[in-house]
Design a protein around this motif. Structure first.
Motif, PDB file in Angstrom:
ATOM      1  N   UNK A 149       0.400  -0.917   0.312  1.00 49.69           N
ATOM      2  CA  UNK A 149      -0.034   0.296   0.188  1.00 49.69           C
ATOM      3  C   UNK A 149       0.683   1.074  -0.206  1.00 49.69           C
ATOM      4  N   UNK A 150       1.647   1.647  -0.961  1.00 51.25           N
ATOM      5  CA  UNK A 150       2.952   2.270  -1.196  1.00 51.25           C
ATOM      6  C   UNK A 150       2.368   3.758  -1.312  1.00 51.25           C
ATOM      7  N   UNK A 171       7.604   0.071  -4.504  1.00 49.95           N
ATOM      8  CA  UNK A 171       6.413   0.098  -3.675  1.00 49.95           C
ATOM      9  C   UNK A 171       5.156  -0.152  -4.574  1.00 49.95           C
ATOM     10  N   UNK A 172       4.522  -1.414  -3.720  1.00 53.81           N
ATOM     11  CA  UNK A 172       3.422  -2.291  -3.877  1.00 53.81           C
ATOM     12  C   UNK A 172       2.420  -1.066  -4.233  1.00 53.81           C
ATOM     13  N   UNK A 173       1.714  -1.070  -5.433  1.00 44.30           N
ATOM     14  CA  UNK A 173       0.235  -0.261  -4.925  1.00 44.30           C
ATOM     15  C   UNK A 173      -0.003  -0.544  -6.551  1.00 44.30           C
ATOM     16  N   UNK A 174      -1.264   0.647  -6.793  1.00 45.11           N
ATOM     17  CA  UNK A 174      -1.850   0.355  -8.711  1.00 45.11           C
ATOM     18  C   UNK A 174      -1.150   0.816  -9.031  1.00 45.11           C
ATOM     19  N   UNK A 175      -1.190   0.959 -10.136  1.00 48.30           N
ATOM     20  CA  UNK A 175      -0.769   1.293 -11.277  1.00 48.30           C
ATOM     21  C   UNK A 175      -0.674   2.853 -11.636  1.00 48.30           C
ATOM     22  N   UNK A 176      -2.038   3.587 -11.053  1.00 45.78           N
ATOM     23  CA  UNK A 176      -2.272   4.989 -11.255  1.00 45.78           C
ATOM     24  C   UNK A 176      -1.452   5.748 -10.558  1.00 45.78           C
ATOM     25  N   UNK A 190       2.866  -3.710  -9.239  1.00 44.27           N
ATOM     26  CA  UNK A 190       1.449  -3.990  -9.296  1.00 44.27           C
ATOM     27  C   UNK A 190       1.095  -4.820  -8.143  1.00 44.27           C
ATOM     28  N   UNK A 191       0.347  -4.536  -7.127  1.00 46.46           N
ATOM     29  CA  UNK A 191      -0.118  -6.005  -6.675  1.00 46.46           C
ATOM     30  C   UNK A 191      -1.342  -6.031  -7.347  1.00 46.46           C
ATOM     31  N   UNK A 194       0.601 -12.821  -9.262  1.00 42.51           N
ATOM     32  CA  UNK A 194       1.382 -13.412  -9.410  1.00 42.51           C
ATOM     33  C   UNK A 194       2.456 -11.817  -8.799  1.00 42.51           C
ATOM     34  N   UNK A 195       2.427 -10.749  -7.487  1.00 40.63           N
ATOM     35  CA  UNK A 195       2.708  -9.836  -7.423  1.00 40.63           C
ATOM     36  C   UNK A 195       4.365 -10.509  -6.761  1.00 40.63           C
ATOM     37  N   UNK A 196       4.434 -12.113  -6.373  1.00 41.39           N
ATOM     38  CA  UNK A 196       5.696 -12.344  -5.749  1.00 41.39           C
ATOM     39  C   UNK A 196       7.029 -12.228  -6.806  1.00 41.39           C
TER      40      UNK A 196
END
Length: 309
Positions: A149-150, A171-176, A190-191, A194-196
């Motif tokens: 939630x970066x 930073x893990x977050x949405x592409x926006x 992007x969360x 496949x995020x790992x």
């Protein structure tokens, strides 16, 4: 004065803005005229009753910890501040979402003129939480740290504080939020499914080639992800309570570990120096407190939402 109140646990419809007596400061207290007060997810959980076992409400209950404003009155024996001082501070009495609030004199620090009111009023909970969480994972130059939630209220500050250690920050977050994260020296990931794999690929560009530490500002699934990525439990910090955290041996340093006027002063100095940005997603008048929390509940907010009484 006008203040936010709720008389029972419930959804947004239990929130009211009502007239209440203006409080009088006792010894060691000051009365602050509130110019800005941030809102936080924990307050919504308390209002709903979800945290009753840990932090029960006493009705009628106020809301809010974050505040920035002007000292209006000083109680007996107060020496740390004077009437007219512009201050940043906090209260643990669920009372800052109001036109005036009582604050202990040592729970305040001076507001530098270069720190906007809305940033100052949103600084305490998110800022001290991010400060404590980053400190807990013991970063040093060359480390690779991931933050979930970066772009949120805490995460957006945590990634910036982590960058100041010399670490590579993912930073893990949405592409926006990719452009915002990149502009602060953070590698966006992007969360979702496949995020790992995406984190591992991003980490391969760092000095160690692996994720050395993890700051979770979202929820338990990211603690499990951090363990899956091979991060040692004592270098994982989560600000979201889960019963299994203690069993897993991960840290849970957050607001209470960082809550002090000294930390607020340090964060304010970083803002003045241009080394820390407090993103403000929206501001609302006190009368629209329900709309402010409705926006918070929709999620995907970059930074903070702030009330301007």
């Amino acid at each position: 004065m006008r203040a936010v109140r709720f008389d029972e646990y419930g959804d947004l419809d239990v929130l009211r803005v009502v007239d209440v007596p203006r409080p009088v400061p006792a010894a060691g207290q000051v009365l602050v005229e509130v110019k800005a007060a941030g809102i936080n997810p924990g307050e919504a959980k308390i209002r709903s009753g979800a945290l009753h076992d840990r932090w029960p409400a006493t009705f009628p209950s106020g809301q809010g910890s974050d505040l920035a404003g002007i000292v209006a009155e000083a109680g007996p024996g107060v020496t740390a501040v004077e009437v007219g001082d512009e201050v940043i501070g906090f209260t643990h009495n669920r009372a800052s979402q109001a036109e005036y609030v009582l604050v202990g004199e040592h729970d305040l620090t001076a507001r530098p003129a270069a720190v906007p009111w809305e940033a100052a009023g949103a600084l305490f909970v998110a800022g001290t939480t991010a400060y404590a969480a980053v400190r807990a994972v013991n970063l040093s130059e060359g480390d690779v740290v991931a933050v979930s939630a970066a772009a949120g209220g805490v995460g957006s500050l945590a990634v910036q504080l982590a960058r100041r250690t010399g670490a590579t920050v993912i930073g893990i977050a949405g592409p926006a939020n990719d452009d915002w994260l990149r502009s602060h020296g953070v590698i966006p990931v992007t969360y979702g499914d496949g995020v790992a794999g995406r984190i591992r690929q991003a980490a391969s560009a760092g000095k160690t080639g692996q994720v050395d530490a993890f700051v979770d500002t979202y929820g338990p699934e990211y603690v499990q992800l951090a363990i899956e990525l091979g991060v040692a439990p004592d270098r994982i910090d989560t600000i979201v309570y889960a019963a299994e955290n203690e069993r897993l041996g991960v840290k849970a340093d957050g607001n209470m570990a960082g809550a002090s006027a000294d930390v607020l002063a340090e964060l304010a100095a970083l803002i003045v120096a241009g080394e820390l940005e407090v993103p403000v997603a929206a501001t609302f008048p006190l009368s629209q407190v329900g709309e402010a929390y409705a926006l918070l509940a929709r999620g995907h907010i970059r930074g903070k939402i702030v009330l301007l009484p």
